[in-house]
Design a protein around this motif. Structure first.
Motif, PDB file in Angstrom:
ATOM      1  N   TYR A 234      -2.529  -7.002   1.979  1.00  0.00           N
ATOM      2  CA  TYR A 234      -1.425  -6.260   1.359  1.00  0.00           C
ATOM      3  C   TYR A 234      -1.873  -5.630   0.043  1.00  0.00           C
ATOM      4  CZ  TYR A 234       2.284  -8.030   4.443  1.00  0.00           C
ATOM      5  OH  TYR A 234       3.092  -8.285   5.512  1.00  0.00           O
ATOM      6  N   GLY A 235      -2.566  -6.431  -0.761  1.00  0.00           N
ATOM      7  CA  GLY A 235      -3.011  -5.953  -2.076  1.00  0.00           C
ATOM      8  C   GLY A 235      -3.930  -4.752  -1.965  1.00  0.00           C
TER       9      GLY A 235
ATOM     10  N   SER B 118      -4.284  -2.759   0.595  1.00  0.00           N
ATOM     11  CA  SER B 118      -3.559  -1.636   1.200  1.00  0.00           C
ATOM     12  C   SER B 118      -2.733  -0.910   0.144  1.00  0.00           C
ATOM     13  CB  SER B 118      -2.626  -2.128   2.307  1.00  0.00           C
ATOM     14  OG  SER B 118      -3.345  -2.828   3.263  1.00  0.00           O
ATOM     15  N   TYR B 119      -2.118  -1.686  -0.713  1.00  0.00           N
ATOM     16  CA  TYR B 119      -1.252  -1.108  -1.747  1.00  0.00           C
ATOM     17  C   TYR B 119      -2.041  -0.172  -2.664  1.00  0.00           C
ATOM     18  CZ  TYR B 119       2.682  -1.036  -4.992  1.00  0.00           C
ATOM     19  OH  TYR B 119       3.744  -0.639  -5.759  1.00  0.00           O
TER      20      TYR B 119
END
Lengths: 69, 147
Positions: free
Chosen positions: B26-27, B29-30
């Protein structure tokens, strides 16, 4: 009509709803949910954004999911 | 981690969730949201598939660079996550100390109820009822003698 399936293991329903709220002026939305996927159907998207609206919407949902978690 | 190109302008990165946790995915990707369209697929317990689609038409070289950068970011977030887990307690302690220093009175423990002596138990008999009468004194003496 564009259909997007979001895997529930990665994406959040709250995030999808939030994205729909943000994009409501650019297309018509329909939200469905089953055991594994959140299904979002985009209807009559704005012509100017037709090419990118799906991808941008997916990015928005991902960003919202990260923020929710 | 395996990479597999499917269509032009996009690539799939397969991530082992045992090495890189979902939080790290997630990190990373963000961080890449402004440079690429990112789609998460697969199984978060077995194999996470990250589909990267470049926002603009790019050559293979630039796409490869994007993958490398994404993988670096993945590693960065995995480490960050690990350190954050390890330091959770000490971080909480530091925050608690800082809050305490800013307003120590708010964190004072309330005085225990028993210390107030609401029923005046700690006061001596004489103070409560005055001196013992002669009768009572005699009785208590007799009791002591019998024992």
């Amino acid at each position: 009509m564009i259909t997007i399936n979001f895997n529930k293991d990665f994406y959040n329903l709250k995030a999808a709803k939030s994205a729909i709220k943000a994009y409501k002026n650019l297309a018509g939305f329909e939200l469905k949910e089953n055991k594994k996927f959140i299904e979002v159907i985009l209807k009559n998207p704005d012509k100017a954004f037709k090419k990118i609206i799906k991808d941008e919407f997916c990015n928005y949902v991902l960003a919202e999911t990260k923020n929710v978690k | 981690m395996k990479n597999k190109s499917k269509k032009q302008n996009q690539i799939i990165i397969k991530v082992n969730p045992k090495v890189y946790p979902l939080e790290a995915v997630y990190g990373a990707s963000y961080v890449f949201l402004d440079r690429a369209y990112i789609f998460l697929e697969g199984d978060p317990k077995k194999e996470i598939r990250v589909r990267l689609k470049a926002k603009e038409e790019t050559g293979k070289g630039r796409l490869k660079n994007l993958i490398g950068e994404f993988q670096n970011e993945l590693l960065n977030y995995a480490l960050r996550n690990e350190i954050s887990k390890r330091n959770a307690k000490i971080r909480e302690y530091i925050v608690a100390q800082a809050l305490f220093a800013s307003n120590p009175e708010e964190f004072k423990e309330p005085e225990a109820e028993y210390k107030k002596d609401a029923f005046n138990i700690a006061a001596p008999w004489e103070e409560k009822y005055g001196k013992k009468s002669k009768k009572i004194r005699k009785r208590s003496k007799n009791k002591i003698k019998k024992k």
